[in-house]
Design a protein around this motif. Structure first.
Motif, mmCIF file in Angstrom:
data_model
loop_
_atom_site.group_PDB
_atom_site.id
_atom_site.type_symbol
_atom_site.label_atom_id
_atom_site.label_comp_id
_atom_site.label_asym_id
_atom_site.label_seq_id
_atom_site.Cartn_x
_atom_site.Cartn_y
_atom_site.Cartn_z
ATOM 1 N N THR A 45 1.252 -3.740 4.335
ATOM 2 C CA THR A 45 1.311 -2.637 5.162
ATOM 3 C C THR A 45 2.438 -2.407 5.785
ATOM 4 O OG1 THR A 45 -1.024 -2.938 5.676
ATOM 5 C CG2 THR A 45 0.129 -1.589 6.928
ATOM 6 N N GLU A 48 5.060 0.324 1.971
ATOM 7 C CA GLU A 48 4.592 1.387 0.917
ATOM 8 C C GLU A 48 5.872 2.104 0.204
ATOM 9 O OE1 GLU A 48 1.277 1.068 4.085
ATOM 10 O OE2 GLU A 48 3.593 1.361 4.110
ATOM 11 N N ARG A 69 -3.228 3.252 4.673
ATOM 12 C CA ARG A 69 -2.166 2.371 4.583
ATOM 13 C C ARG A 69 -2.288 1.283 3.646
ATOM 14 N NH1 ARG A 69 0.528 0.684 9.681
ATOM 15 N NH2 ARG A 69 2.486 0.638 8.582
#
Length: 496
Positions: A45, A48, A69
């Motif tokens: 997380t 990305e 997420r």
């Protein structure tokens, strides 16, 4: 059945599988036409965009970042499927069966679950299953726990009194918690060969499966376990597969994030972040998170990269493998941490030697005092480390003294104007205060917010200013403070 409440987000999957059995065959792995599919990947997380950049760089396609997420999606053809297993920033991979951006859930739980049951027979499974067959030659297999809770199946006598359908009677006892699933995945792959031989024994190969539901959102009338149970029952009825919670061949994923629904088939049995570390410590970082931190500082050939609090050596090891044109120095003030790092380096070198590749790594290990590093001033290009959060290692109180001292020593060894630091910490208040005291030596460029073991932490990218060490207001302040402390100590001694 695990008793998860329907909160704003369920941190882990509810995993349920029906257990009526029948046979099928998967020996006809696809060798035909090239298929285009969408691959989904779970990533650390906060990283990305880093993962999307790596996909573009190594596979040559654009990745789409999910609203949920920690996930990205990208198109790929089956002739390049092996390349997705070489990505360094992704934890788990799955092939997408179908996506719904705005799924219209029914108002009542019963109607919603009934609709999920009907959905199973309407999905376009063909291409995803062909990719799954081809993928079996690439994926890393996980071992299974011997005698563990996950392998126990309760006798039918325990379920016959339930007032539900036959399939549901046998589903309920097989619910597994998130913690059990994670423990199963953390086991070594030594036992997998034994299991493979046992599964190959029957004359007709029986496909075994389970359904795992990951749900986030506070407007759902159902739980993860209920969705996995009912959807899994419909999948079993449609394909006539057999459920097995630990020795499954296929893991069907049902990912629900608010109104977004993604159905997929897992392509990894063990997370790809379990690749470098054999000797774990209390706070070992995931290799995928280490990779994200390394990409953030963009190592260049011949850079000297320092990890002054290396722990198990996860960060410098990942760098020495992936960015091997730089040289890494890993150090710690605990003998046990240094020994773990040395053992992990030896493990990787032996593994590379066994495969016939060059075993040497551009890395060295040292035991040192963090606040008095045996390094020349302005000799390091990049400093990258996981600082103590003050929870499992150290304490918040100690951090108030440690952070300013280590930032000052890092500034001394880092090249003025060119050097960078990438620092991970969850003690945001203490770190911000320390940085404000070191404003003449460090400038904060960027912060990436990440999830580390359920803790909200920050990865801070700092730039070393051009100020000469020892000539900034911070240095004068620190030196005066040190002199004052020494004077107080002498006064105390004279009084005693």
């Amino acid at each position: 059945m695990s008793s998860q409440e329907d909160g704003a987000a369920e941190p882990g999957p509810g995993t349920v599988g029906p257990s009526t059995s029948s046979s099928s065959s998967d020996n006809d792995a696809t060798t035909g036409d090239i298929i285009s599919v969408t691959i989904g990947a779970t990533v650390p997380t906060g990283f990305e965009h880093t993962a999307a950049e790596e996909v573009k760089e190594k596979i040559g396609v654009d990745a789409r970042i999910s609203k949920d997420r920690g996930r990205i999606y990208f198109p790929i053809t089956t002739d390049k499927l092996f390349q997705v297993h070489l990505l360094r920033s992704v934890d788990n991979l799955f092939v997408v069966v179908e996506e719904y951006d705005h799924y219209q859930f029914k108002e009542s739980k019963e109607e919603t679950l009934m609709e999920m049951q009907q959905l199973a027979s309407k999905l376009p499974w063909t291409n995803a299953l062909e990719v799954w067959k081809l993928n079996r030659t690439f994926k890393k297999k996980k071992g299974y726990r011997k005698g563990g809770n996950g392998t126990k199946v309760k006798p039918k006598s325990e379920t016959t009194d339930a007032t539900v359908a036959d399939t549901e009677q046998q589903e309920l006892p097989q619910a597994t918690s998130t913690a059990e699933n994670q423990k199963e995945e953390s086991l070594p792959e030594v036992e997998s060969n034994t299991q493979d031989s046992e599964e190959a024994a029957p004359e007709a190969k029986v496909i075994k499966f389970r359904v795992t539901c990951n749900r986030a959102g506070d407007k759902h009338s159902f739980s993860s376990n209920e969705a996995a149970r009912d959807f899994g029952g419909a999948v079993q009825e449609f394909f006539q597969w057999k459920a097995d919670m630990t020795k499954f061949d296929i893991e069907v994923l049902l990912n629900i994030h608010n109104v977004e629904v993604v159905i997929g088939i897992a392509l990894t049995e063990e997370s790809l972040h379990r690749r470098n570390i054999s000797h774990f410590g209390p706070t070992t970082l995931r290799s995928t998170l280490c990779y994200g931190m390394l990409r953030l500082c963009k190592p260049q050939p011949s850079d000297i990269i320092l990890d002054p609090m290396c722990g198990t050596g996860a960060i410098p090891l990942e760098g020495a493998i992936e960015f091997n044109s730089s040289f890494y120095i890993a150090g710690d003030n605990y003998d046990m941490a240094v020994n773990r790092t040395v053992n992990n380096i030896c493990h990787i070198q032996k593994r590379r030697a066994d495969k016939g590749s060059i075993s040497g790594l551009p890395i060295d290990t040292v035991r040192w005092d963090l606040c008095n590093l045996p390094m020349r001033t302005s000799s390091v290009d990049i400093i990258i480390t996981d600082m103590p959060f003050g929870k499992r290692m150290g304490s918040r109180k100690k951090n108030w003294d440690l952070y300013p001292s280590c930032l000052r020593e890092m500034a001394r060894v880092c090249r003025p104007g060119l050097g960078k630091a990438v620092l991970l910490t969850q003690d945001k208040k203490c770190f911000s205060k320390a940085i404000s005291r070191m404003g003449g030596l460090w400038r904060k460029l960027h912060t990436v917010w990440v999830n580390v073991g359920g803790l909200h932490a920050g990865v801070y990218l700092l730039k070393r200013t051009e100020a000469v060490f020892g000539q900034t207001p911070e240095d004068v302040y620190e030196s005066r403070e040190a002199v004052s402390r020494q004077g107080d100590e002498k006064g105390d001694k004279s009084l005693s």
